[in-house]
Design a protein around this motif. Structure first.
Motif, short mmCIF file in Angstrom:
data_model
loop_
_atom_site.label_atom_id
_atom_site.label_comp_id
_atom_site.label_asym_id
_atom_site.label_seq_id
_atom_site.Cartn_x
_atom_site.Cartn_y
_atom_site.Cartn_z
N PRO A 3 19.70 -40.46 -22.25
CA PRO A 3 20.68 -41.43 -21.75
C PRO A 3 20.74 -41.50 -20.23
O PRO A 3 21.01 -42.58 -19.67
N LEU A 4 20.49 -40.38 -19.54
CA LEU A 4 20.50 -40.44 -18.08
C LEU A 4 19.36 -41.32 -17.56
O LEU A 4 19.54 -42.08 -16.59
N LEU A 20 25.98 -46.27 -24.89
CA LEU A 20 26.82 -46.34 -23.69
C LEU A 20 25.98 -46.47 -22.43
O LEU A 20 26.32 -47.23 -21.52
N ALA A 21 24.86 -45.75 -22.38
CA ALA A 21 23.98 -45.85 -21.21
C ALA A 21 23.42 -47.26 -21.06
O ALA A 21 23.40 -47.82 -19.95
N PHE A 22 22.98 -47.87 -22.16
CA PHE A 22 22.48 -49.25 -22.09
C PHE A 22 23.58 -50.20 -21.63
O PHE A 22 23.35 -51.08 -20.78
N GLY A 23 24.79 -50.06 -22.19
CA GLY A 23 25.87 -50.96 -21.83
C GLY A 23 26.28 -50.84 -20.38
O GLY A 23 26.49 -51.86 -19.70
N VAL A 48 28.88 -47.31 -8.37
CA VAL A 48 28.80 -45.85 -8.39
C VAL A 48 29.94 -45.23 -9.18
O VAL A 48 29.70 -44.32 -10.02
N PRO A 49 31.22 -45.62 -8.99
CA PRO A 49 32.28 -45.04 -9.85
C PRO A 49 32.04 -45.30 -11.34
O PRO A 49 32.31 -44.43 -12.18
N THR A 50 31.51 -46.48 -11.66
CA THR A 50 31.22 -46.76 -13.08
C THR A 50 30.15 -45.83 -13.61
O THR A 50 30.24 -45.32 -14.73
N ALA A 103 30.02 -38.80 -17.18
CA ALA A 103 31.01 -37.86 -17.73
C ALA A 103 31.23 -38.09 -19.23
O ALA A 103 31.29 -37.13 -20.01
N VAL A 104 31.31 -39.35 -19.65
CA VAL A 104 31.52 -39.64 -21.07
C VAL A 104 30.29 -39.24 -21.89
O VAL A 104 30.42 -38.70 -23.00
N ILE A 105 29.11 -39.46 -21.35
CA ILE A 105 27.89 -39.03 -22.06
C ILE A 105 27.88 -37.52 -22.23
O ILE A 105 27.51 -36.99 -23.29
N GLY A 106 28.28 -36.79 -21.19
CA GLY A 106 28.37 -35.34 -21.31
C GLY A 106 29.34 -34.90 -22.37
O GLY A 106 29.08 -33.96 -23.13
N LEU A 107 30.49 -35.58 -22.47
CA LEU A 107 31.47 -35.24 -23.51
C LEU A 107 30.91 -35.49 -24.91
O LEU A 107 31.15 -34.71 -25.84
#
Length: 533
Positions: free
Chosen positions: A468-469, A393-396, A411-413, A419-423
């Motif tokens: 991922p960050l 997801l981070a790469f995409g 920025v919103p993206t 948030a999704v990575i944290g979940l």
């Protein structure tokens, strides 16, 4: 006439020395005269001589059938499979002896039990010969699969439903319709050799990912350790294993039926149908390799995919049929010799370990981190899916923001992606916590400070979250200026979200998914509001 020992039927009991090894059962006991009380038999294998030997008179062809008994005095605890029964004087019992069982004296004094073994005539249980053995073993395996599969579905049904809803199309059935299309494309003309090979590999990967979460249910549990000590023919065990794979692949086989109906209506339907069966066979062998953890078999599956792709693009009909047959034969041959190769590899590793010098690397990595990585390694499917999905997801998203040229949508993206990575990573809190809970008795005996593992689990996942960050924010940080401060604040806020998600994941119960989504949504809204100012 045969000599047998009282057998405890659990693998853990065999390893703990509560019953003799399978190869020692026939030569362990010495004959004695049957009496009213059991005698202690001499034990020549170094174990504690607390076994009682019994003499049985059996007719030719007799085999284990049923067990009946009556408690004459005292009290015993009888365990049949996973059910414990406390029996007192006057209680009786009866069960099929093929079911795993053991007993213990639960009385302060002596207990006396009248134990009767019923021998079945030649022909076995509910059948004759190996067919009856297959039926009994298949029923036990199916019963175990239904129970474990039910628990697995009740535990992860939210994630399964979410995965089916993410696929475009009709809810629930869309993933299977897409899989049917993928099966049809694998043998359809046009993609070329490279395309056919890639599609075959993707089908094998999907099939493996389908059965890996069901591995514990498909392997039969600790009972199969006992079955390994029985004279069950290898082809019977393989037949039962194939039956379990067919049951586990039920939804995928329905999708395969849809694909087969479309392939039959095309030109050269006979050849394409044969190649389609080869594709399914290769996927089944790949599943067998993944369940048995014999990676060498996956090499044969890969070679089979290449041969099948070459056959689909071959100009002559004999060459096409020959390559298709060679593809399936290659995978089956490698699967057949996989067990022998595994045994030979084990002998080679033991020989090499005896000659090698072991290097202790305990001081290189912090012990807590080594334990946490070991926990994730013991659950490879869930760990790889969560961490891999977060990195993918981070790469995409990084690629998507680059296409946006970092305009107002960037920025919103990025906030939603964090948030999704944290979940995704927060689910590992539960994996680590369950492992610590299983070893709670041992951990309580260690001189550890309060909240030792909760703090270190949180720090460990924050360390994992850095990967991922970094993938997500590093390309944007090259722009510098005030944007760099925004990205740094977003990274810190993302770590704070991961810390906060620990509470709903571990204490939210059945509503942990909903509570986690609400917390992530609130965090995203607060982050967007802060950036907009």
């Amino acid at each position: 006439m045969r000599w047998w020992s009282t057998r405890c039927l659990k693998t853990s009991d065999v390893n703990a020395g509560l019953c003799p090894a399978p190869r020692q059962r026939r030569r362990l006991w010495k004959p004695f005269v049957w009496g009213s009380r059991g005698r202690l038999a001499p034990c020549g294998c170094g174990q504690s001589p607390r076994f009682k030997a019994f003499q049985f008179l059996e007719q030719p062809g007799d085999r284990s059938g049923g067990v009946s008994g009556l408690v004459l005095a005292g009290r015993i605890m009888l365990t049949v499979e996973d059910r414990d029964m406390l029996l007192e004087a006057g209680d009786s019992f009866r069960f099929v002896s093929l079911r795993p069982h053991r007993f213990m004296n639960a009385h302060d004094g002596e207990s006396r039990v009248l134990w009767v073994n019923c021998a079945m005539p030649a022909g076995g249980l509910r059948g004759s010969g190996e067919s009856g053995m297959y039926g009994r073993l298949a029923r036990l395996r199916l019963r175990w699969y239904a129970r474990v599969g039910r628990d697995l579905l009740a535990r992860y049904w939210q994630w399964a439903l979410l995965a089916t809803l993410l696929v475009p199309g009709a809810p629930i059935v869309a993933p299977f319709l897409r899989f049917a299309e993928l099966l049809g494309m694998a043998v359809a003309p046009g993609p070329g050799m490279a395309g056919h090979a890639l599609l075959a590999v993707v089908i094998d990967l999907v099939a493996v990912l389908w059965v890996l979460p069901q591995r514990r249910a498909l392997l039969g549990g600790a009972f199969m350790g006992y079955v390994a000590t029985l004279p069950v023919p290898r082809h019977v065990r393989l037949g039962v294993g194939a039956t379990m794979l067919v049951v586990a692949n039920g939804p995928l086989l329905l999708a395969a039926g849809l694909a087969a109906a479309r392939i039959a209506s095309q030109a050269e339907g006979m050849y394409l149908a044969g190649c389609f069966l080869v594709v399914l066979g290769l996927a089944g062998v790949a599943q067998y390799a993944a369940l048995s953890r014999r990676l060498v078999v996956l090499g044969g599956v890969g070679i089979g995919d290449l041969l099948l792709a070459a056959g689909l693009d071959a100009p002559s009909a004999p060459g096409r049929w020959g390559l298709a047959g060679a593809a399936l034969a290659c995978a089956v041959a490698v699967a057949g010799f996989g067990e022998r190769l595994a045994v030979a590899g084990g002998r080679w590793r033991r020989l090499r370990a005896g000659r090698a010098v072991v290097r202790d690397r305990a001081g290189i990595v912090v012990p807590a981190v080594r334990v946490q990585w070991g926990i994730l390694a013991d659950r490879p499917v869930l760990s790889v899916l969560r961490i891999g999905a977060a990195v993918a997801l981070a790469f995409g998203v990084a690629r998507l923001v680059a296409l946006f040229d970092f305009d107002s949508r960037a920025v919103p993206t990025l906030i939603v992606a964090v948030a999704v990575i944290g979940l995704l990573l927060a689910g590992l809190y539960r994996t680590l916590s369950e492992a610590h809970r299983a070893a709670a008795g041992y951990l309580a005996s260690l001189p550890l400070p309060p909240r030792y593992w909760p703090l270190r689990d949180t720090g460990f996942l924050m360390l994992v979250n850095l990967v991922p960050l970094a993938v997500l924010l590093r390309p944007q940080g090259r722009l510098g200026g005030s944007l760099l401060a925004v990205l740094a604040g977003l990274a810190v806020a993302g770590q704070a979200l991961l810390v906060l998600l620990r509470w709903p994941v571990l204490h939210g119960g059945r509503h942990r998914l909903v509570l986690s989504l609400l917390l992530a949504a609130g965090w995203s809204g607060a982050a967007m509001a802060a950036v907009s100012r």
